[in-house]
Write a protein that holds these residues in place. Structure first.
Motif, PDB file in Angstrom:
ATOM      1  N   PHE A 441       0.447   1.826   5.150  1.00  0.00           N
ATOM      2  CA  PHE A 441       0.577   1.075   4.445  1.00  0.00           C
ATOM      3  C   PHE A 441       0.241   1.777   3.043  1.00  0.00           C
ATOM      4  N   PRO A 442       1.761   1.393   2.962  1.00  0.00           N
ATOM      5  CA  PRO A 442       1.585   2.637   1.949  1.00  0.00           C
ATOM      6  C   PRO A 442       1.568   1.490   0.650  1.00  0.00           C
ATOM      7  N   ASP A 443       1.287   0.181   0.362  1.00  0.00           N
ATOM      8  CA  ASP A 443       0.608  -0.454  -1.061  1.00  0.00           C
ATOM      9  C   ASP A 443      -0.766  -1.230  -0.958  1.00  0.00           C
ATOM     10  N   GLU A 444      -2.112  -0.095  -0.504  1.00  0.00           N
ATOM     11  CA  GLU A 444      -2.612  -0.719   0.157  1.00  0.00           C
ATOM     12  C   GLU A 444      -3.551  -1.652  -0.740  1.00  0.00           C
ATOM     13  N   PRO A 445      -3.499  -2.325  -2.566  1.00  0.00           N
ATOM     14  CA  PRO A 445      -4.065  -3.242  -2.927  1.00  0.00           C
ATOM     15  C   PRO A 445      -3.343  -4.256  -2.616  1.00  0.00           C
ATOM     16  N   ALA A 446      -1.806  -4.335  -2.548  1.00  0.00           N
ATOM     17  CA  ALA A 446      -0.976  -5.341  -1.957  1.00  0.00           C
ATOM     18  C   ALA A 446      -1.649  -6.344  -0.113  1.00  0.00           C
ATOM     19  N   GLU A 447      -2.556  -4.828   0.346  1.00  0.00           N
ATOM     20  CA  GLU A 447      -2.906  -5.023   1.084  1.00  0.00           C
ATOM     21  C   GLU A 447      -4.271  -5.363   2.263  1.00  0.00           C
ATOM     22  N   ARG A 448      -4.622  -5.025   1.162  1.00  0.00           N
ATOM     23  CA  ARG A 448      -6.160  -5.699   0.386  1.00  0.00           C
ATOM     24  C   ARG A 448      -5.896  -7.081   0.116  1.00  0.00           C
ATOM     25  N   GLN A 449      -5.042  -7.493  -1.019  1.00  0.00           N
ATOM     26  CA  GLN A 449      -4.597  -8.917  -1.301  1.00  0.00           C
ATOM     27  C   GLN A 449      -4.255 -10.092  -0.054  1.00  0.00           C
TER      28      GLN A 449
END
Length: 455
Positions: A441-449
């Motif tokens: 998960f290199p981009d956690e905020p994007a994954e949350r979204q």
């Protein structure tokens, strides 16, 4: 990138799954020489021979790693075996896994086994496994995590194979928390992925796509006598269908459809209860449909007489109605998968394949009169075209190895969801946890979204 150790590696199902997520195998271990050779040719890493040797001195014999994986031997727990569980020698290999975990302390452990391991007959083994992992500092769930690749949509790595397997997932949190946090929601539930209907699987199309990468499939054509076995039973189901007879759910044993049984059958009184039940069901079926059965025998006397005893049994598991509740004409050929088993000829709908096993029970595409090729079976296990190099070994070995393999898509899905569920413990963890989470998960905020939008 994160590092992983691949114990009981087989031909590399875990390797394919974790490498596809950005992992690097720093060690593998496989006791079967032929499977180890396939692994080395396919992945460029020669497996060690014996996990027991590694467990004697993990500090020097096992590299540091973030994830330890292993499909430890399932035979001690399988319904097809004696179910001696952890008391069998192969079952004690789990203790060697614990030795490695206690010394190397990877952030995550991911083990796979048959669903039966968490069943009532293996209750002692299941509880011992959980206790051992907790003593090593790993938080594991009392609730078994069972998953099958046919529950995943194709773009998520799913495949048309129903293969329920138990995944034992642990995250290192220390002994105190591991013994306190023992019951929680699993990262993956035994249900279809959101928006996916497993009935949409269609194995003919899946196999056709796989065949384009798998070379000649002509050598997997059925022998003429095997085709005749299917034709004889096809005639049977069509005769019954013409008379409006609904096939029962129990196995049909032709040898009991006579006024007197064959001479080599034991007397009714000496049979075990389970066999008496099936004999009774078959006698009832014969008495209710004697005219149709007599017509069938008269229509194919030579073919029927030449069939081996194990092929004079039929297990109809293809259902009777379509998804709209309409009666579907019986056929052994149209849209059917067939298996030649010791228990008889099993017939299923050709939406997904039954679980692959380490025995020669390869599914047959009845309409095409051929078995699935090893390449096609590899695709059902989630391997990419050309990933596995079987060399010049016999196909029987390739089928066995694939039947023992973990499913790549299911492993990838379960690990990814588990890492996300335990992100708070992994984000800043030692022993590779930080690298594991950042890789997946290199981009956690994007994954949350994304996950929020999906909900």
């Amino acid at each position: 990138m994160f590092d992983f150790v691949d114990l009981f590696s087989g031909v590399g199902g875990f390797h394919s799954a974790l490498a596809g997520l950005g992992g690097r195998a720093v060690q593998a271990c496989e006791i079967d020489d032929r499977a180890a050779s396939v692994y080395e040719r396919s992945w460029g890493l020669a497996p060690d021979k014996d996990v027991r040797v590694l467990a004697q001195d993990p500090a020097s014999k096992v590299p540091d790693h973030a994830v330890l994986t292993g499909g430890f031997p399932c035979q001690p727990f399988s319904k097809s075996g004696r179910q001696l569980g952890i008391n069998e020698e192969r079952g004690t290999l789990f203790q060697d896994v614990l030795e490695i975990l206690e010394v190397k302390q990877p952030a995550v452990v991911m083990l796979e086994n048959v669903r039966n391991l968490s069943g009532p007959r293996q209750r002692g083994a299941w509880e011992a496994i959980l206790a051992g992992l907790r003593d090593a500092g790993y938080k594991v769930n009392d609730r078994p995590l069972v998953f099958s690749p046919h529950l995943l949509r194709p773009e998520s790595g799913g495949a048309p194979q129903t293969r329920d397997r138990l995944y034992i997932m642990g995250v290192r949190v220390g002994v105190a928390r591991a013994k306190d946090e023992t019951s929680f929601n699993n990262a993956v539930l035994h249900q279809p992925e959101d928006g996916w209907n497993p009935a949409d699987w269609e194995i003919e199309g899946f196999v056709a796509r796989a065949s384009r990468h798998g070379g000649d499939v002509g050598s997997y054509k059925l022998e003429p006598w095997e085709d005749r076995w299917i034709d004889v039973w096809d005639l049977f189901v069509q005769i019954l269908d013409s008379r409006g007879v609904r096939l029962p759910g129990h196995p049909l044993w032709e040898k009991f459809w006579y006024p007197s049984w064959p001479q080599d059958e034991p007397p009714y009184e000496s049979m075990p209860d389970w066999k008496k039940r099936f004999v009774d069901l078959n006698l009832d079926f014969w008495m209710s449909n004697r005219a149709a059965i007599d017509l069938w025998r008269e229509s194919a006397p030579v073919e029927l007489a030449s069939m081996p005893k194990t092929k004079r049994k039929l297990e109809w598991q293809a259902g009777h109605d379509d998804e709209h509740g309409n009666r579907v004409p019986y056929s052994m050929r149209e849209d059917k998968l067939v298996q030649f088993r010791p228990s008889g000829i099993r017939v299923k709908r050709a939406n997904w394949a039954p679980a692959l096993v380490a025995m020669n029970q390869t599914s047959i595409l009845a309409q095409r009169s051929r078995r699935l090729s090893p390449h096609e079976v590899a695709r059902l296990q989630g391997f990419e075209p050309g990933e596995l190099d079987f060399g010049d070994q016999p196909d029987s070995q390739s089928y066995k190895q694939l039947g023992n393999a973990v499913n790549v898509g299911a492993v990838r899905h379960v690990l990814r969801e588990f890492v996300w569920q335990n992100r708070d413990d992994l984000r800043d963890a030692d022993q590779g946890g930080k690298e594991l989470f950042a890789t997946l998960f290199p981009d956690e905020p994007a994954e949350r979204q994304r996950r929020g939008a999906a909900c």
